[in-house]
Design an enzyme around this catalytic site. Sequence first.
Site, mmCIF file in Angstrom:
data_model
loop_
_atom_site.group_PDB
_atom_site.id
_atom_site.type_symbol
_atom_site.label_atom_id
_atom_site.label_comp_id
_atom_site.label_asym_id
_atom_site.label_seq_id
_atom_site.Cartn_x
_atom_site.Cartn_y
_atom_site.Cartn_z
ATOM 1 N N SER A 96 0.843 -1.204 0.000
ATOM 2 C CA SER A 96 0.000 0.000 0.000
ATOM 3 C C SER A 96 0.879 1.255 0.000
ATOM 4 C CB SER A 96 -0.884 0.017 1.236
ATOM 5 O OG SER A 96 -1.519 -1.225 1.393
HETATM 6 C C1 LIG Z 1 -2.914 -4.249 0.197
HETATM 7 S S1 LIG Z 1 -2.332 -5.859 0.443
HETATM 8 C C2 LIG Z 1 -1.545 -5.793 2.016
HETATM 9 C C3 LIG Z 1 -0.314 -4.965 2.094
HETATM 10 C C4 LIG Z 1 0.548 -5.302 3.265
HETATM 11 N N1 LIG Z 1 -0.003 -4.853 4.517
HETATM 12 C C5 LIG Z 1 1.944 -4.796 3.065
HETATM 13 O O1 LIG Z 1 2.479 -4.099 3.907
HETATM 14 O O2 LIG Z 1 2.524 -5.148 2.033
HETATM 15 C C6 LIG Z 1 -3.807 -6.748 0.869
HETATM 16 C C7 LIG Z 1 -3.549 -8.163 1.286
HETATM 17 O O3 LIG Z 1 -4.742 -8.719 1.783
HETATM 18 C C8 LIG Z 1 -4.655 -10.088 1.523
HETATM 19 N N2 LIG Z 1 -5.952 -10.727 1.650
HETATM 20 C C9 LIG Z 1 -6.962 -10.712 0.767
HETATM 21 N N3 LIG Z 1 -7.975 -11.462 1.197
HETATM 22 C C10 LIG Z 1 -7.598 -11.970 2.394
HETATM 23 C C11 LIG Z 1 -8.210 -12.826 3.341
HETATM 24 N N4 LIG Z 1 -9.420 -13.341 3.125
HETATM 25 N N5 LIG Z 1 -7.543 -13.113 4.454
HETATM 26 C C12 LIG Z 1 -6.302 -12.612 4.683
HETATM 27 N N6 LIG Z 1 -5.667 -11.802 3.811
HETATM 28 C C13 LIG Z 1 -6.310 -11.480 2.690
HETATM 29 C C14 LIG Z 1 -4.105 -10.153 0.117
HETATM 30 O O4 LIG Z 1 -3.567 -11.427 -0.157
HETATM 31 C C15 LIG Z 1 -3.102 -9.033 0.147
HETATM 32 O O5 LIG Z 1 -1.817 -9.515 0.396
#
Ligand SMILES: C[S@@+](CC[C@H](N)C(=O)[O-])C[C@H]1O[C@@H](n2cnc3c(N)ncnc32)[C@H](O)[C@@H]1O
Length: 387
Positions: A96
């Site tokens: 992000s």
């Molecule tokens: C915007 S990214 C996160 C960025 C992260 N915090 C970083 O510092 O790089 C959103 C994340 O949410 C995860 N995600 C999506 N659906 C999910 C779920 N049901 N449970 C856990 N994680 C999930 C995705 O795989 C993705 O890696």
Amino acid sequence: MDSWRQRARALRDELVTAGKLSSPAWQQAVLDVPRHHFVPAYYQRRPDEPGWHLVTASEDRERWWEQVYANLSLVTEIGAVPDGGRDATGPVSSSSAPGLMTRMLEMLDVQPGMRVLEIGTGTGYNAALLAHRLGDSNVFSLDVGAGLVESARQRLAELDYHPTLVTADGIAGLPEHAPYDRIIATCAVPRVPWAWAEQTRYGGLVLVDVKVSAVVGNLVLLRRDADQLTGQFDGGAATFMQMRTPTFAQHPGQKPERDRRHAQRHVTGLRLERPWEHGVLWFLLHLTVPGRIEFGYSQDPDTGGIGAMYLYSRDGSWCEVTTNADGTGQVWEAGPRPLWQTLEQVQQFWAEAGQPGWERFGLTVTANDQHVWLDNPDSPHRWPLPA
Ligand SMILES: C[S@@+](CC[C@H](N)C(=O)[O-])C[C@H]1O[C@@H](n2cnc3c(N)ncnc32)[C@H](O)[C@@H]1O
């Protein structure tokens, strides 16, 4: 060439100037945690070229350095995403924008010794910022992508950070390490899982982007009371990707055939060329007409230019609006829900309430109910979050 520390300092300065970072402790975390270590490559679209292009340090070094230390969200994984009922390919993980992360970390009001659960490990960068501030034993992070979690674990360990990382569906939280003082979700949810409330200490905070449909919603900061989470939406903007969960997948349904011969016709004084650009209004419309509302323009067959603006929803409702010579709008609408008339009512309510921004709205979550309110939780103006 600048060293990464010089670049991190420039990023810190940029975020401070932009009002997205102020506390000395989080400033230090941005200075000490090398974002480039967590984003060795990312995907980008290029104008006039199809698909996604991988930008790496070895192939496009200067661009990579610049963008990794800019206030940019960078797509780090491409995969299958639900799109219009068909399986399509798109971003499923990203790092992000740092300014969004620091703004959220500051909103979380984290104090030393607090235990924090992050939903959405992604690259591990945010987990590293948290571990820098709170220590490994107080940071828990999960992601549904097993490969993402393993890469993040490795990158964190290379910098000697060892928070607890788990591959799991975030909808259930992480009960085995609860309770937490704070839960921060870096993917958007259409409803707040009650498990998150149960795993948060009384007085603790949950920060999450509630999106009832793609890009329709905003960050909300919720406090845990005895039997509920409640709090206000944030005035800034956030566009997290939707949580990947089969039950959360949203499809717009069949695109209805817009046959004006079978539509109701009326004139409207409401001139909103792109209602989807009015975030709060668009959100209120989605609360009133649950489900994803698609939008676009159709072509004028005579001029080849823009003919009509249209909206449609998954239940088969649709409307089309063109401009009359006197400046009023000509509306055609059909289906179970009169979409334009509903938008007119929502807009009238919003105007009479003084065109409230996000910060005048809040959300209350209990085990059985989730509703948005205007101004205070006991307000008569409340909308249930769609199930
Ligand atoms: C915007 S990214 C996160 C960025 C992260 N915090 C970083 O510092 O790089 C959103 C994340 O949410 C995860 N995600 C999506 N659906 C999910 C779920 N049901 N449970 C856990 N994680 C999930 C995705 O795989 C993705 O890696």
